[in-house]
Design a protein around this motif. Sequence first.
Motif, PDB file in Angstrom:
ATOM      1  N   ALA A 173       0.814  -1.219   0.000  1.00 29.25           N
ATOM      2  CA  ALA A 173       0.000   0.000   0.000  1.00 29.25           C
ATOM      3  C   ALA A 173       0.847   1.268   0.000  1.00 29.25           C
ATOM      4  O   ALA A 173       0.481   2.271  -0.627  1.00 29.25           O
ATOM      5  CB  ALA A 173      -0.957  -0.006   1.205  1.00 29.25           C
ATOM      6  N   ILE A 174       1.970   1.236   0.700  1.00 28.97           N
ATOM      7  CA  ILE A 174       2.833   2.423   0.757  1.00 28.97           C
ATOM      8  C   ILE A 174       3.317   2.793  -0.639  1.00 28.97           C
ATOM      9  O   ILE A 174       3.311   3.967  -1.037  1.00 28.97           O
ATOM     10  CB  ILE A 174       4.023   2.173   1.700  1.00 28.97           C
ATOM     11  N   ALA A 175       3.712   1.790  -1.401  1.00 26.28           N
ATOM     12  CA  ALA A 175       4.198   2.035  -2.763  1.00 26.28           C
ATOM     13  C   ALA A 175       3.075   2.545  -3.663  1.00 26.28           C
ATOM     14  O   ALA A 175       3.267   3.492  -4.439  1.00 26.28           O
ATOM     15  CB  ALA A 175       4.793   0.754  -3.338  1.00 26.28           C
ATOM     16  N   TYR A 176       1.906   1.919  -3.570  1.00 24.18           N
ATOM     17  CA  TYR A 176       0.780   2.337  -4.417  1.00 24.18           C
ATOM     18  C   TYR A 176       0.350   3.764  -4.075  1.00 24.18           C
ATOM     19  O   TYR A 176       0.040   4.555  -4.975  1.00 24.18           O
ATOM     20  CB  TYR A 176      -0.398   1.385  -4.254  1.00 24.18           C
ATOM     21  N   ASN A 177       0.341   4.101  -2.783  1.00 20.62           N
ATOM     22  CA  ASN A 177      -0.014   5.465  -2.379  1.00 20.62           C
ATOM     23  C   ASN A 177       0.974   6.473  -2.970  1.00 20.62           C
ATOM     24  O   ASN A 177       0.580   7.566  -3.398  1.00 20.62           O
ATOM     25  CB  ASN A 177       0.002   5.593  -0.852  1.00 20.62           C
ATOM     26  N   ARG A 178       2.241   6.093  -2.997  1.00 21.27           N
ATOM     27  CA  ARG A 178       3.270   7.003  -3.519  1.00 21.27           C
ATOM     28  C   ARG A 178       3.059   7.268  -5.001  1.00 21.27           C
ATOM     29  O   ARG A 178       3.155   8.409  -5.467  1.00 21.27           O
ATOM     30  CB  ARG A 178       4.656   6.415  -3.279  1.00 21.27           C
ATOM     31  N   VAL A 179       2.792   6.194  -5.751  1.00 17.31           N
ATOM     32  CA  VAL A 179       2.565   6.361  -7.186  1.00 17.31           C
ATOM     33  C   VAL A 179       1.317   7.205  -7.430  1.00 17.31           C
ATOM     34  O   VAL A 179       1.292   8.070  -8.316  1.00 17.31           O
ATOM     35  CB  VAL A 179       2.442   4.993  -7.880  1.00 17.31           C
ATOM     36  N   ALA A 180       0.280   6.962  -6.642  1.00 18.90           N
ATOM     37  CA  ALA A 180      -0.977   7.699  -6.803  1.00 18.90           C
ATOM     38  C   ALA A 180      -0.770   9.208  -6.654  1.00 18.90           C
ATOM     39  O   ALA A 180      -1.479  10.003  -7.278  1.00 18.90           O
ATOM     40  CB  ALA A 180      -2.007   7.213  -5.787  1.00 18.90           C
ATOM     41  N   LYS A 181       0.208   9.587  -5.857  1.00 18.66           N
ATOM     42  CA  LYS A 181       0.453  11.013  -5.600  1.00 18.66           C
ATOM     43  C   LYS A 181       1.562  11.597  -6.488  1.00 18.66           C
ATOM     44  O   LYS A 181       1.922  12.768  -6.338  1.00 18.66           O
ATOM     45  CB  LYS A 181       0.820  11.205  -4.119  1.00 18.66           C
ATOM     46  N   SER A 182       2.080  10.793  -7.385  1.00 20.56           N
ATOM     47  CA  SER A 182       3.183  11.248  -8.236  1.00 20.56           C
ATOM     48  C   SER A 182       2.681  12.045  -9.437  1.00 20.56           C
ATOM     49  O   SER A 182       1.508  11.982  -9.807  1.00 20.56           O
ATOM     50  CB  SER A 182       3.998  10.045  -8.728  1.00 20.56           C
ATOM     51  N   ASP A 183       3.595  12.758 -10.035  1.00 26.94           N
ATOM     52  CA  ASP A 183       3.290  13.520 -11.247  1.00 26.94           C
ATOM     53  C   ASP A 183       3.077  12.537 -12.408  1.00 26.94           C
ATOM     54  O   ASP A 183       3.909  11.651 -12.629  1.00 26.94           O
ATOM     55  CB  ASP A 183       4.493  14.426 -11.550  1.00 26.94           C
ATOM     56  N   PRO A 184       1.999  12.680 -13.152  1.00 29.69           N
ATOM     57  CA  PRO A 184       1.743  11.763 -14.274  1.00 29.69           C
ATOM     58  C   PRO A 184       2.549  12.125 -15.522  1.00 29.69           C
ATOM     59  O   PRO A 184       2.019  12.216 -16.640  1.00 29.69           O
ATOM     60  CB  PRO A 184       0.242  11.935 -14.509  1.00 29.69           C
ATOM     61  N   ASN A 185       3.844  12.344 -15.328  1.00 31.80           N
ATOM     62  CA  ASN A 185       4.688  12.811 -16.438  1.00 31.80           C
ATOM     63  C   ASN A 185       5.383  11.661 -17.169  1.00 31.80           C
ATOM     64  O   ASN A 185       6.213  11.892 -18.048  1.00 31.80           O
ATOM     65  CB  ASN A 185       5.723  13.814 -15.932  1.00 31.80           C
ATOM     66  N   GLY A 186       5.064  10.419 -16.780  1.00 29.95           N
ATOM     67  CA  GLY A 186       5.609   9.259 -17.474  1.00 29.95           C
ATOM     68  C   GLY A 186       6.881   8.700 -16.875  1.00 29.95           C
ATOM     69  O   GLY A 186       7.381   7.677 -17.347  1.00 29.95           O
ATOM     70  N   TYR A 187       7.417   9.333 -15.831  1.00 29.22           N
ATOM     71  CA  TYR A 187       8.689   8.881 -15.271  1.00 29.22           C
ATOM     72  C   TYR A 187       8.532   8.079 -13.985  1.00 29.22           C
ATOM     73  O   TYR A 187       9.518   7.616 -13.414  1.00 29.22           O
ATOM     74  CB  TYR A 187       9.615  10.070 -15.048  1.00 29.22           C
ATOM     75  N   THR A 188       7.301   7.898 -13.528  1.00 28.67           N
ATOM     76  CA  THR A 188       7.037   7.069 -12.353  1.00 28.67           C
ATOM     77  C   THR A 188       5.989   6.034 -12.710  1.00 28.67           C
ATOM     78  O   THR A 188       4.879   6.375 -13.136  1.00 28.67           O
ATOM     79  CB  THR A 188       6.525   7.919 -11.170  1.00 28.67           C
TER      80      THR A 188
END
Length: 311
Positions: free
Chosen positions: A67-82
């Motif tokens: 869940a920690i990893a998924y939460n981090r991705v969810a809050k990341s910039d959707p610029n294609g690098y995450t």
Amino acid sequence: MTKLLLTIILAITMSSVYAWTPTKNITMIVGQPPGSSVDTTARIIAESFTQQGYTTIIMNQPGASGAIAYNRVAKSDPNGYTLSLTSTSFLFNKLIKNPAATYDLFKDFTHLKLIGSTASRLYANSTTVTGDMNQVINDIKTGRKKYTWAHASSVAQFTIKLIEEQVKQPITNIPYNGTTYAINDLVAGRVDIMVNSRTPTLNGFVNTGKLKLLAIASPKTAQQTTVDRYLPGVTAHSWYGLSLPANAPDDIVTFYNNLITKTINTIDTKAKLETAGLQLPDQHSTLSNLASVIDHDSLKYLPIADRVIPK
């Protein structure tokens, strides 16, 4: 006609010029530790991406069943690098109401294509479990012998619940925080049966005779012993795909979907994924899309979720 052809050529050229491609390193976030099946899959994909000219770095961020990893991705910039290496825990965190899983299954992500899936397997200690799958089921139904079951993931826990409801007898199942501890106890005979995806470690113990493969939780086939052969409808699998943060632009989504298709059809990568136990998706199936798989499994497992969650 000449003018029309020039217009088409110009359009194609312009679209190629402005199509998105990475110009810096890609980070793939993995919610499980190194050595896990999720991590293994991620590293195979990352290696292939890198070989194709798109350097991809794995960032392991285990904890709270991913869940920690998924939460981090969810809050990341959707610029294609995450990117997220999204596995079955992504869905089951929500089904079991994991409080750490604050993300929304669909609103917080742009799901890409499926990489592959693997059926759950029932492994048994060769000394404490002397019979085959049919014998084990009869033992449970009649009460002749009780077995202890181990699980280290939610999909395994749900698989055991499906079996329990079919045999109409309670099953003693023990949760483990990680497959290593569960495998150690299984080999030592402290537990009798373990539900887990195929792993090199478990296969190694099967090859040496310390463990045996009782059955596979896939639809019944003539070639394999499946749970479904004895308990119709008991099927379960783990899956792996890639996801971007929500609102990723269409050109980025197109780039990654094309890259995934090319990657899993590359002979070397395909062989590595299959060696890791993954069945690659049928590209013509609607379930080759990760969002469709999540939706499909949500409908399948949601009805029993309340019966799995401890009261």
